[in-house]
Design a protein around this motif. Structure first.
Motif, PDB file in Angstrom:
ATOM      1  N   ARG A   1     -50.566  61.042 117.262  1.00 20.01           N
ATOM      2  CA  ARG A   1     -49.279  62.009 117.499  1.00 20.01           C
ATOM      3  C   ARG A   1     -48.607  62.381 116.171  1.00 20.01           C
ATOM      4  O   ARG A   1     -47.654  62.637 116.313  1.00 20.01           O
ATOM      5  CB  ARG A   1     -48.331  61.495 118.480  1.00 20.01           C
ATOM      6  N   GLY A   2     -49.250  61.879 115.124  1.00 18.62           N
ATOM      7  CA  GLY A   2     -48.460  62.149 113.865  1.00 18.62           C
ATOM      8  C   GLY A   2     -48.041  60.897 113.094  1.00 18.62           C
ATOM      9  O   GLY A   2     -48.467  60.091 113.730  1.00 18.62           O
ATOM     10  N   HIS A   3     -47.258  61.193 112.272  1.00 21.20           N
ATOM     11  CA  HIS A   3     -46.723  60.292 111.365  1.00 21.20           C
ATOM     12  C   HIS A   3     -44.976  59.900 111.357  1.00 21.20           C
ATOM     13  O   HIS A   3     -44.541  61.365 111.730  1.00 21.20           O
ATOM     14  CB  HIS A   3     -47.064  60.098 110.012  1.00 21.20           C
ATOM     15  N   LEU A   4     -44.383  59.184 111.074  1.00 25.06           N
ATOM     16  CA  LEU A   4     -43.094  58.960 110.709  1.00 25.06           C
ATOM     17  C   LEU A   4     -42.683  58.082 109.792  1.00 25.06           C
ATOM     18  O   LEU A   4     -43.389  57.108 109.624  1.00 25.06           O
ATOM     19  CB  LEU A   4     -42.142  58.840 111.798  1.00 25.06           C
ATOM     20  N   ASP A   5     -41.637  58.350 109.063  1.00 26.45           N
ATOM     21  CA  ASP A   5     -41.237  57.343 107.856  1.00 26.45           C
ATOM     22  C   ASP A   5     -40.398  56.139 108.274  1.00 26.45           C
ATOM     23  O   ASP A   5     -39.518  56.283 109.127  1.00 26.45           O
ATOM     24  CB  ASP A   5     -40.582  57.976 106.646  1.00 26.45           C
TER      25      ASP A   5
ATOM     26  N   ARG B   1     -44.860  54.219 105.925  1.00 30.16           N
ATOM     27  CA  ARG B   1     -45.194  55.311 107.145  1.00 30.16           C
ATOM     28  C   ARG B   1     -46.050  54.775 107.889  1.00 30.16           C
ATOM     29  O   ARG B   1     -46.734  54.235 108.061  1.00 30.16           O
ATOM     30  CB  ARG B   1     -45.767  56.571 106.206  1.00 30.16           C
TER      31      ARG B   1
ATOM     32  N   GLU C   1     -36.647  56.732 108.197  1.00 31.15           N
ATOM     33  CA  GLU C   1     -35.945  57.233 109.458  1.00 31.15           C
ATOM     34  C   GLU C   1     -35.608  56.291 110.478  1.00 31.15           C
ATOM     35  O   GLU C   1     -34.481  56.692 111.223  1.00 31.15           O
ATOM     36  CB  GLU C   1     -37.034  58.121 110.150  1.00 31.15           C
TER      37      GLU C   1
ATOM     38  N   THR D   1     -39.121  61.508 116.756  1.00 32.45           N
ATOM     39  CA  THR D   1     -40.290  62.226 116.904  1.00 32.45           C
ATOM     40  C   THR D   1     -41.046  62.354 115.897  1.00 32.45           C
ATOM     41  O   THR D   1     -40.454  62.340 114.736  1.00 32.45           O
ATOM     42  CB  THR D   1     -39.597  63.751 117.395  1.00 32.45           C
ATOM     43  N   THR D   2     -42.529  62.292 116.174  1.00 31.37           N
ATOM     44  CA  THR D   2     -43.518  62.225 114.876  1.00 31.37           C
ATOM     45  C   THR D   2     -43.544  63.668 114.214  1.00 31.37           C
ATOM     46  O   THR D   2     -43.304  64.704 114.928  1.00 31.37           O
ATOM     47  CB  THR D   2     -44.590  61.430 115.362  1.00 31.37           C
ATOM     48  N   SER D   3     -44.041  63.598 113.334  1.00 33.51           N
ATOM     49  CA  SER D   3     -44.649  65.043 112.765  1.00 33.51           C
ATOM     50  C   SER D   3     -45.558  65.801 113.754  1.00 33.51           C
ATOM     51  O   SER D   3     -45.500  66.995 113.628  1.00 33.51           O
ATOM     52  CB  SER D   3     -45.412  64.732 111.394  1.00 33.51           C
ATOM     53  N   GLY D   4     -46.261  65.164 114.522  1.00 37.71           N
ATOM     54  CA  GLY D   4     -47.111  65.894 115.491  1.00 37.71           C
ATOM     55  C   GLY D   4     -46.436  65.913 116.796  1.00 37.71           C
ATOM     56  O   GLY D   4     -46.981  66.551 117.955  1.00 37.71           O
ATOM     57  N   GLY D   5     -45.193  65.733 116.930  1.00 36.67           N
ATOM     58  CA  GLY D   5     -44.500  66.062 118.399  1.00 36.67           C
ATOM     59  C   GLY D   5     -44.427  65.126 119.093  1.00 36.67           C
ATOM     60  O   GLY D   5     -43.988  65.222 120.141  1.00 36.67           O
TER      61      GLY D   5
END
Length: 327
Positions: free
Chosen positions: A58-62, A53, A65, A76-80
């Motif tokens: 700004r959040g996370h992404l796997d 991950r 993806e 787009t990350t989990s935080g937008g």
């Protein structure tokens, strides 16, 4: 969606590994590096790994993806947070890769490849290897049929460079670029001992003049020596050593400056930031054995080799007398 936005129905073949280009086509794969860029131009570079991950403010992404998708998309990350996703270019990879020594910036690497005339199949000697940035450009230029022999004094720098070069060219584990050899040692001693002959020699070190004799013996007639030096004192010492040697053409010295431009409607102006001085470059060509270049017809500027000058002196420039002290 316009016809220009539609993807071709035929799958895109990857660049053959035997080309050793460091470039890939087609879907992103685990083990490859990707470059994420947000709307403010902030960049993140990392190797894709299944199940891992990526985190940012700004959040996370796997990673999953990204794996399997064609590059050139927005995620787009989990935080937008929105990020552009591409494979890094060589010029982008070298400024973000792990460093042992300072890297040669892309603007200088490009000048070296062009002005030292690095060609497919060339035999190139490089000293030292730094973090491997220039090595990647040299290897791409000579191709798998050429040869790049890198010499590095410091073992820790050599290890960083080896990892970076192998990473960029996706070298299979336990192997490296077939055109590359990396020797731990001093070029001034190791190159003569090897008996190697070469077309080009690139000197990136504190005192390149100490290696000029070894470079002259290894270069074929018409070959090019290129030095990368940071300061004016190094520049002067190397140029004058080349002149005093007598077996090279008149040295050519220069630097390059890069300035971006801001372009937005009618607001077109130079950017506030620029890549200014990084280093000086010097090139000279090797004369045939026993041959000397024509004498310069332009006389040195008055005082250029005056009493205060203590460096190497061209053979046709006499020592200027010391002016008598005023009584």
């Amino acid at each position: 969606m316009s016809e220009h936005d539609q993807h071709p129905s035929q799958p895109v073949d990857d660049v053959p590994q035997e080309a050793w280009s460091g470039v890939h086509r087609g879907p992103l794969r685990a083990g490859e590096w990707v470059r994420l860029v947000d709307g403010k131009g902030r960049k993140h570079n990392f190797a894709l790994e299944a199940g891992k991950r990526f985190f940012s403010n700004r959040g996370h992404l796997d990673h999953d993806e990204l794996i399997g998708r064609e590059e050139g998309f927005t995620v787009t990350t989990s935080g937008g947070g929105d990020y552009l996703v591409f494979r890094p270019l060589l010029s982008e990879f070298v400024v973000s890769m792990p460093r042992g020594a300072a890297v040669i910036y892309p603007k200088d690497a490009a000048q070296i490849v062009a002005m030292a005339d690095i060609f497919p199949g060339a035999r190139v000697v490089e000293a030292g290897v730094g973090s491997g940035a220039l090595t990647c450009s040299l290897l791409r230029a000579v191709g798998p049929q050429g040869r790049v022999s890198s010499y590095e004094r410091r073992e820790e720098f050599a290890e960083v460079a080896r990892r970076n070069v192998d990473q960029f060219f996706s070298a299979p584990e336990g192997s490296s670029h077939p055109a590359w050899t990396l020797t731990l040692g001093d070029l001034a001693e190791a190159l003569p001992a090897s008996g190697e002959r070469c077309d080009r020699i690139i000197l990136d070190m504190l005192a390149p003049w100490e290696c000029l004799s070894a470079a002259a013996d290894a270069l074929v007639p018409g070959g090019i020596v290129c030095a990368y030096v940071a300061t004016t004192t190094q520049l002067s010492r190397f140029v004058e050593t080349v002149r005093a040697h007598g077996g090279f053409t008149e040295p050519h010295a220069w630097e390059s400056l890069v300035r971006d431009w801001h372009v937005e409607g009618l607001a077109v102006r130079p950017d506030h930031k620029m890549i200014g001085h990084t280093a000086f470059l010097v090139t000279a060509r090797r004369m045939a054995p026993g041959e000397r270049p024509p004498r310069k017809t332009r006389r040195p500027a008055p005082g250029a080799y005056g009493p205060d000058y203590t460096g190497p002196r061209p053979p046709d420039v006499p020592q200027e007398p010391v002016a008598p002290a005023d009584e």
